[in-house]
Design an enzyme around this catalytic site. Sequence first.
Site, PDB file in Angstrom:
ATOM      1  N   SER A 111       0.830  -1.210   0.000  1.00  0.00           N
ATOM      2  CA  SER A 111       0.000   0.000   0.000  1.00  0.00           C
ATOM      3  C   SER A 111       0.865   1.261   0.000  1.00  0.00           C
ATOM      4  CB  SER A 111      -0.908  -0.012   1.222  1.00  0.00           C
ATOM      5  OG  SER A 111      -0.099   0.027   2.381  1.00  0.00           O
ATOM      6  N   THR A 155       2.135   2.159   3.561  1.00  0.00           N
ATOM      7  CA  THR A 155       3.340   1.430   3.986  1.00  0.00           C
ATOM      8  C   THR A 155       4.543   1.887   3.164  1.00  0.00           C
ATOM      9  OG1 THR A 155       1.914  -0.453   4.457  1.00  0.00           O
ATOM     10  CG2 THR A 155       4.255  -0.865   4.507  1.00  0.00           C
ATOM     11  N   GLY A 156       4.322   2.170   1.878  1.00  0.00           N
ATOM     12  CA  GLY A 156       5.404   2.641   1.008  1.00  0.00           C
ATOM     13  C   GLY A 156       6.084   3.885   1.579  1.00  0.00           C
ATOM     14  N   GLU A 207       6.190  -0.201  -5.647  1.00  0.00           N
ATOM     15  CA  GLU A 207       4.970  -0.461  -6.426  1.00  0.00           C
ATOM     16  C   GLU A 207       3.815  -0.370  -5.447  1.00  0.00           C
ATOM     17  OE1 GLU A 207       4.763  -0.670  -9.516  1.00  0.00           O
ATOM     18  OE2 GLU A 207       6.671  -1.395 -10.281  1.00  0.00           O
ATOM     19  N   CYS A 229      -3.850  -4.522  -8.005  1.00  0.00           N
ATOM     20  CA  CYS A 229      -3.403  -3.121  -7.892  1.00  0.00           C
ATOM     21  C   CYS A 229      -3.885  -2.292  -9.078  1.00  0.00           C
ATOM     22  CB  CYS A 229      -1.894  -3.053  -7.749  1.00  0.00           C
ATOM     23  SG  CYS A 229      -1.016  -3.942  -9.034  1.00  0.00           S
TER      24      CYS A 229
HETATM   25  P1  NAD Z   1       0.726  -3.662   2.843  1.00  0.00           P
HETATM   26  O1  NAD Z   1       1.367  -2.361   2.576  1.00  0.00           O
HETATM   27  O2  NAD Z   1      -0.143  -3.805   4.037  1.00  0.00           O
HETATM   28  O3  NAD Z   1       1.802  -4.824   2.985  1.00  0.00           O
HETATM   29  C1  NAD Z   1       2.740  -5.133   1.962  1.00  0.00           C
HETATM   30  C2  NAD Z   1       3.921  -5.837   2.574  1.00  0.00           C
HETATM   31  O4  NAD Z   1       4.632  -4.927   3.411  1.00  0.00           O
HETATM   32  C3  NAD Z   1       3.590  -7.037   3.461  1.00  0.00           C
HETATM   33  O5  NAD Z   1       4.568  -8.038   3.257  1.00  0.00           O
HETATM   34  C4  NAD Z   1       3.681  -6.437   4.863  1.00  0.00           C
HETATM   35  O6  NAD Z   1       3.970  -7.395   5.866  1.00  0.00           O
HETATM   36  C5  NAD Z   1       4.840  -5.476   4.708  1.00  0.00           C
HETATM   37  N1  NAD Z   1       4.865  -4.367   5.678  1.00  0.00           N
HETATM   38  C6  NAD Z   1       3.839  -3.873   6.404  1.00  0.00           C
HETATM   39  N2  NAD Z   1       4.266  -2.811   7.144  1.00  0.00           N
HETATM   40  C7  NAD Z   1       5.584  -2.641   6.841  1.00  0.00           C
HETATM   41  C8  NAD Z   1       6.562  -1.685   7.245  1.00  0.00           C
HETATM   42  N3  NAD Z   1       6.292  -0.695   8.108  1.00  0.00           N
HETATM   43  N4  NAD Z   1       7.795  -1.788   6.701  1.00  0.00           N
HETATM   44  C9  NAD Z   1       8.079  -2.756   5.796  1.00  0.00           C
HETATM   45  N5  NAD Z   1       7.182  -3.685   5.386  1.00  0.00           N
HETATM   46  C10 NAD Z   1       5.954  -3.622   5.895  1.00  0.00           C
HETATM   47  O7  NAD Z   1      -0.046  -4.012   1.490  1.00  0.00           O
HETATM   48  P2  NAD Z   1      -1.015  -5.231   1.232  1.00  0.00           P
HETATM   49  O8  NAD Z   1      -2.269  -4.927   1.992  1.00  0.00           O
HETATM   50  O9  NAD Z   1      -0.303  -6.525   1.432  1.00  0.00           O
HETATM   51  O10 NAD Z   1      -1.306  -5.094  -0.348  1.00  0.00           O
HETATM   52  C11 NAD Z   1      -2.342  -4.347  -0.854  1.00  0.00           C
HETATM   53  C12 NAD Z   1      -1.827  -3.044  -1.416  1.00  0.00           C
HETATM   54  O11 NAD Z   1      -0.763  -3.314  -2.307  1.00  0.00           O
HETATM   55  C13 NAD Z   1      -2.863  -2.288  -2.248  1.00  0.00           C
HETATM   56  O12 NAD Z   1      -2.788  -0.908  -1.968  1.00  0.00           O
HETATM   57  C14 NAD Z   1      -2.430  -2.548  -3.683  1.00  0.00           C
HETATM   58  O13 NAD Z   1      -2.860  -1.574  -4.609  1.00  0.00           O
HETATM   59  C15 NAD Z   1      -0.957  -2.595  -3.538  1.00  0.00           C
HETATM   60  N6  NAD Z   1      -0.357  -3.350  -4.640  1.00  0.00           N
HETATM   61  C16 NAD Z   1       0.369  -2.659  -5.562  1.00  0.00           C
HETATM   62  C17 NAD Z   1       0.916  -3.334  -6.649  1.00  0.00           C
HETATM   63  C18 NAD Z   1       1.722  -2.614  -7.683  1.00  0.00           C
HETATM   64  O14 NAD Z   1       2.389  -3.277  -8.469  1.00  0.00           O
HETATM   65  N7  NAD Z   1       1.699  -1.312  -7.737  1.00  0.00           N
HETATM   66  C19 NAD Z   1       0.725  -4.716  -6.777  1.00  0.00           C
HETATM   67  C20 NAD Z   1      -0.024  -5.371  -5.807  1.00  0.00           C
HETATM   68  C21 NAD Z   1      -0.552  -4.676  -4.734  1.00  0.00           C
END
Ligand code: NAD
Length: 475
Positions: free
Chosen positions: A223, A226-227, A244, A278
């Site tokens: 997300s 988190t990014g 991403e 996504c």
């Molecule tokens: P998320 O941000 O909750 O988690 C993604 C990953 O990050 C997980 O492995 C999680 O454990 C880890 N994480 C969580 N907090 C962290 C931190 N503080 N530091 C480092 N790592 C951490 O996302 P999600 O809910 O797993 O995925 C859904 C989101 O991902 C949606 O917003 C979707 O649009 C996006 N997404 C983007 C793409 C793309 O290519 N742009 C592809 C798939 C999903």
Amino acid sequence: MSTARTFKLLIDGASVDGESLFDVINPATEEVVGRAPDATRQQLDQAVASARRAYPKWKETPIAERQAMVAALGRVINENIEELKRLLTAEQGKPLGDAEQDIGGGAYFCAQSAELTPPVEVHEDSDVRRSATYRVPLGVVCAIAPWNFPIAIAFWKVAPALVAGNTVVLKPSPFTPLTTLRIAELARDILPSGVFNVLSGSDRLGPWMTGHPGFDKISFTGSTATGRRVMESAAPTLKRLTLELGGNDAAIVLPGVDVQSAASQLFQAAFANSGQVCFAPKRVYVHSAVYEDFAASLAELAKQAKVGDGAEQGTSFGPIQNRPQYERVQDLIADCRTNGYGFLAGQDNVPDKGYFVPLTIIDNPPADARIVREEQFGPVLPLIRFDDIEAALEQANDCDYGLGGSVWGPPELAEEIALRMDTGMVWVNEFGSMAPSQPFGGRKQSGFGVENGMAGLLEYTSIHTIVTAKQANVA
Ligand code: NAD
């Protein structure tokens, strides 16, 4: 004491236990599928140290050998796809056919990355000097994957990183770690020790990894919220980043469109993986001339679709992957109800147990509705009526995200609109094709950096320019 199967971490070429385990839940049944190791900080240090030790030899390994090993990894994933897809459906929720595509996608990107060799760019080759730029690996890569496509997205990162000569520590989402851990077991005998490590863990593991000084690059998919945190924690050691992130992609349906064909393609695009994609269309702008017909076709498809346990024959759409996301989607649906927006589909029954949401279509909510402004990441799709194409394009672009989009209708006009969408990717009269040579990445708050193709491979390298005088400076 749970009798569910337990899985192991991959550190320095060995399968090892975590100090403790956490449960992984099947979102269709809410039962425990398996138990994943919760890596400790010490185990993270061990994985990073082993990746650092393996790096000098791996980067000196001829690229043809690295490519052959990554191709072999792809083959072993494919050879085990029957077992892996059942495990993925159980932990992720997606139907078995979709699970096969997710895993097959990971294997495919291993095969495709194994075909790529970074080019040497010669700038000058005169009597005076030769100037050329080589590509060298970055070091140790931290790869973090989300839960929507746990395998395809993980190997979009791992395969090019390894081919380019980096070593890797991969972290799957705590919601979907099991299939990745099983692939780690299969990879153990293919890659040299330390080249590829896999750690699962609870919420503390991600921040530990992104703040770890032993990584040179973070490749993160997840997300936008988190990014931002990942980017902050990368700052102290200036780690390279590929982010991403989220999207709120618009589809624009123009007058003159073939309504049936566009509706059936957009239906799949928006609801595949139960909307947890996504780059799925997350708001659809439909011209008044075709709005009624288009909305009726889409609603009919939604009503006929079978939502259920992905392991059952005939299921087209599975549950939402996890409880927090399920609650978020339910909250957005409740907001639509509270505000009196019309529902064209979505009142039907779905199983009581499990995180199921019916395929839901909202009829022309206002531009400032939450379901239009926010990324729903679930099977709830707003259709927005427009008369003026310029105004629709303006609304499509009025968004903090810039991941993808699509335009449907007369090709020349549709392409002209596509060129003016502020996103990294736009499909015209088709959806979702991802040729391996095609770079993919977001603009604005959908992140930066690209994946796939040569551009994706080069993200795991740094330039190394050598300028050599032809007149040798020797006595
Ligand atoms: P998320 O941000 O909750 O988690 C993604 C990953 O990050 C997980 O492995 C999680 O454990 C880890 N994480 C969580 N907090 C962290 C931190 N503080 N530091 C480092 N790592 C951490 O996302 P999600 O809910 O797993 O995925 C859904 C989101 O991902 C949606 O917003 C979707 O649009 C996006 N997404 C983007 C793409 C793309 O290519 N742009 C592809 C798939 C999903």
